[in-house]
Design a protein around this motif. Structure first.
Motif, short mmCIF file in Angstrom:
data_model
loop_
_atom_site.label_atom_id
_atom_site.label_comp_id
_atom_site.label_asym_id
_atom_site.label_seq_id
_atom_site.Cartn_x
_atom_site.Cartn_y
_atom_site.Cartn_z
N ARG A 111 0.87 -1.35 0.08
CA ARG A 111 0.13 0.00 0.06
C ARG A 111 0.82 1.38 0.05
O ARG A 111 1.01 1.99 0.97
CB ARG A 111 -0.86 0.05 1.19
N PRO A 112 1.54 1.39 -1.26
CA PRO A 112 2.56 2.62 -1.11
C PRO A 112 1.71 3.90 -1.08
O PRO A 112 2.64 5.02 -0.87
CB PRO A 112 3.09 2.52 -2.40
N ASP A 113 0.48 4.03 -1.22
CA ASP A 113 -0.43 5.35 -1.36
C ASP A 113 -0.87 5.69 0.28
O ASP A 113 -1.10 6.87 0.44
CB ASP A 113 -1.62 5.12 -2.07
N MET A 114 -0.49 4.73 0.93
CA MET A 114 -0.81 5.16 2.43
C MET A 114 -0.08 6.09 3.11
O MET A 114 1.21 6.42 2.67
CB MET A 114 -0.83 3.98 3.56
N MET A 115 -0.35 6.90 4.04
CA MET A 115 0.51 7.96 4.64
C MET A 115 0.99 7.61 6.10
O MET A 115 0.08 6.68 6.96
CB MET A 115 -0.46 9.42 4.56
N LEU A 116 2.21 8.00 6.51
CA LEU A 116 2.52 7.78 7.74
C LEU A 116 2.62 8.89 8.51
O LEU A 116 3.01 10.11 7.89
CB LEU A 116 4.05 6.82 7.66
N GLY A 117 2.48 9.01 9.88
CA GLY A 117 2.76 10.17 10.78
C GLY A 117 4.20 10.13 11.32
O GLY A 117 4.51 9.57 12.06
N LEU A 118 5.06 10.90 10.43
CA LEU A 118 6.46 11.32 10.98
C LEU A 118 6.37 12.05 12.39
O LEU A 118 5.63 12.92 12.46
CB LEU A 118 7.16 12.04 10.04
N PHE A 119 6.97 11.40 13.44
CA PHE A 119 6.86 11.97 14.86
C PHE A 119 5.43 12.01 15.10
O PHE A 119 4.97 12.86 16.30
CB PHE A 119 7.46 13.39 14.78
N PHE A 120 4.55 11.12 14.64
CA PHE A 120 3.07 11.06 15.05
C PHE A 120 2.20 12.12 14.48
O PHE A 120 1.18 12.16 15.04
CB PHE A 120 2.85 10.69 16.33
N ILE A 121 2.88 13.22 13.87
CA ILE A 121 2.40 14.63 13.48
C ILE A 121 2.23 14.80 11.88
O ILE A 121 1.29 15.05 11.59
CB ILE A 121 2.96 15.63 14.25
N GLU A 151 3.77 -5.27 -11.02
CA GLU A 151 2.92 -4.89 -12.11
C GLU A 151 2.27 -3.49 -11.86
O GLU A 151 2.01 -2.35 -12.37
CB GLU A 151 1.89 -5.66 -12.58
N GLU A 152 1.75 -3.57 -10.44
CA GLU A 152 0.82 -2.45 -9.96
C GLU A 152 1.88 -1.47 -9.33
O GLU A 152 1.44 -0.28 -9.07
CB GLU A 152 -0.12 -2.97 -9.03
N HIS A 153 2.87 -1.72 -8.70
CA HIS A 153 3.74 -0.80 -7.86
C HIS A 153 5.38 -0.79 -8.43
O HIS A 153 6.07 -0.78 -7.40
CB HIS A 153 3.57 -0.98 -6.46
N LEU A 154 5.22 -1.04 -9.69
CA LEU A 154 7.11 -1.39 -10.09
C LEU A 154 7.80 -0.39 -9.83
O LEU A 154 9.01 -0.34 -9.35
CB LEU A 154 6.72 -1.28 -11.66
N LEU A 155 7.32 1.05 -9.83
CA LEU A 155 8.06 2.29 -9.48
C LEU A 155 8.45 2.17 -7.81
O LEU A 155 9.74 2.55 -7.54
CB LEU A 155 7.58 3.58 -9.65
N MET A 156 7.53 1.78 -6.95
CA MET A 156 8.21 1.74 -5.56
C MET A 156 8.98 0.59 -5.46
O MET A 156 9.94 0.57 -4.62
CB MET A 156 6.88 1.10 -4.63
N VAL A 157 8.93 -0.58 -6.08
CA VAL A 157 9.86 -1.84 -6.06
C VAL A 157 11.17 -1.44 -6.42
O VAL A 157 12.11 -1.61 -5.72
CB VAL A 157 9.41 -3.10 -6.89
N ILE A 158 11.42 -0.54 -7.55
CA ILE A 158 12.57 0.19 -7.89
C ILE A 158 13.23 0.83 -6.60
O ILE A 158 14.45 0.95 -6.36
CB ILE A 158 12.44 0.73 -9.20
N LEU A 159 12.20 2.02 -6.24
CA LEU A 159 12.77 2.92 -5.56
C LEU A 159 13.08 2.43 -3.98
O LEU A 159 14.17 2.58 -3.52
CB LEU A 159 11.51 4.11 -5.29
N LEU A 160 12.46 1.53 -3.44
CA LEU A 160 12.69 0.76 -2.54
C LEU A 160 14.12 -0.18 -2.49
O LEU A 160 14.69 -0.51 -1.50
CB LEU A 160 11.54 0.10 -1.91
N ALA A 161 14.38 -0.53 -3.63
CA ALA A 161 15.65 -1.41 -3.83
C ALA A 161 17.09 -0.63 -3.91
O ALA A 161 17.91 -0.95 -3.56
CB ALA A 161 15.34 -2.01 -5.25
N LEU A 162 16.76 1.02 -4.07
CA LEU A 162 18.02 1.78 -4.23
C LEU A 162 18.81 1.54 -2.83
O LEU A 162 19.83 1.47 -2.91
CB LEU A 162 17.69 3.17 -4.69
N PRO A 163 18.29 1.74 -1.56
CA PRO A 163 19.09 1.47 -0.53
C PRO A 163 19.73 0.47 -0.42
O PRO A 163 20.99 0.06 -0.05
CB PRO A 163 18.11 1.97 0.51
#
Length: 215
Positions: A128-138, A190-202
């Motif tokens: 679910r790469p579209d979900m938002m996370l709360g940095l410092f819960f804010i 297929e659905e989130h290929l860009l995210m697969v590539i970006l998360l592989a960079l580190p």
């Protein structure tokens, strides 16, 4: 977020019970924590058992809260068995990476479910790469931005040995969640290929730095 799934509740309960046993019984804690010297002498079980011990209640609470927030997304897409596989594989891979980087440091010890929890978190980000996370819960931050940023911070922490934190276990756990999710949910390509590539960079950066002897 939905109701707390039974398997999540069981994992949280096991962590709480074993951790509180460790709080009260130091010999139990010492026997089952991650200890390079013990592992080198044959106590390989510590690679698994240390993931259910914690230093204190705050350490336990942070890990279990993070698990609580992200477990349902993984269970929804991968099912109960897939979630368990992600959790355990991330725990083990995180500790194996710690062992790889610290195998000559006989004084190195660690405990905590952080590797497993990071695996669940990164699995949820991939699913679910579209979900938002709360940095410092804010501060709301897209999940994938957080994921990439945190892995690069973890590499920096490993290089500089920042704080009393198992950065390598965090990184290994995240990689475990990443790889298991791609294996169990190939549709992500297929659905989130860009995210697969970006998360592989580190992950590639860590591999290159390690080969160059920078970490």
């Amino acid at each position: 977020m939905g109701e707390l799934n039974l398997v999540t509740l069981i994992i949280i309960a096991v962590n709480v019970l074993i951790s509180f046993k460790g709080f009260k019984d130091d010999s139990f804690f010492q026997k089952y924590k991650f200890n390079i010297a013990d592992i080198n002498r044959g106590a390989k079980y510590q690679i698994l058992t240390s993931g259910f011990l914690h230093v204190n209640t705050t350490h336990l609470l942070v890990n279990m809260l993070t698990l609580y927030f992200f477990a349902n997304s993984v269970i929804f897409f991968l099912g109960t068995l897939g979630f368990i596989l992600v959790y355990l594989a991330s725990l083990v891979l995180g500790n194996l990476l710690s062992y790889y980087f610290h195998k000559k440091d006989m004084h190195y010890t660690a405990v905590g479910a952080s590797g497993a929890v990071m695996g669940v978190l990164y699995s949820a980000i991939l699913l679910r790469p579209d979900m938002m996370l709360g940095l410092f819960f804010i501060i709301p931050v897209p999940a994938y931005i957080f994921g990439i940023g945190y892995l690069f911070y973890t590499i920096y922490g490993m290089k500089r040995q920042l704080g009393n934190i198992g950065h390598d276990a965090h990184f290994g756990g995240a990689v475990g969640g990443y790889l298991l999710t791609l294996l169990l949910a190939s549709w992500v390509f297929e659905e989130h290929l860009l995210m697969v590539i970006l998360l592989a960079l580190p992950i590639l950066v860590l591999f290159v730095l390690q080969k160059m002897g920078k970490i």
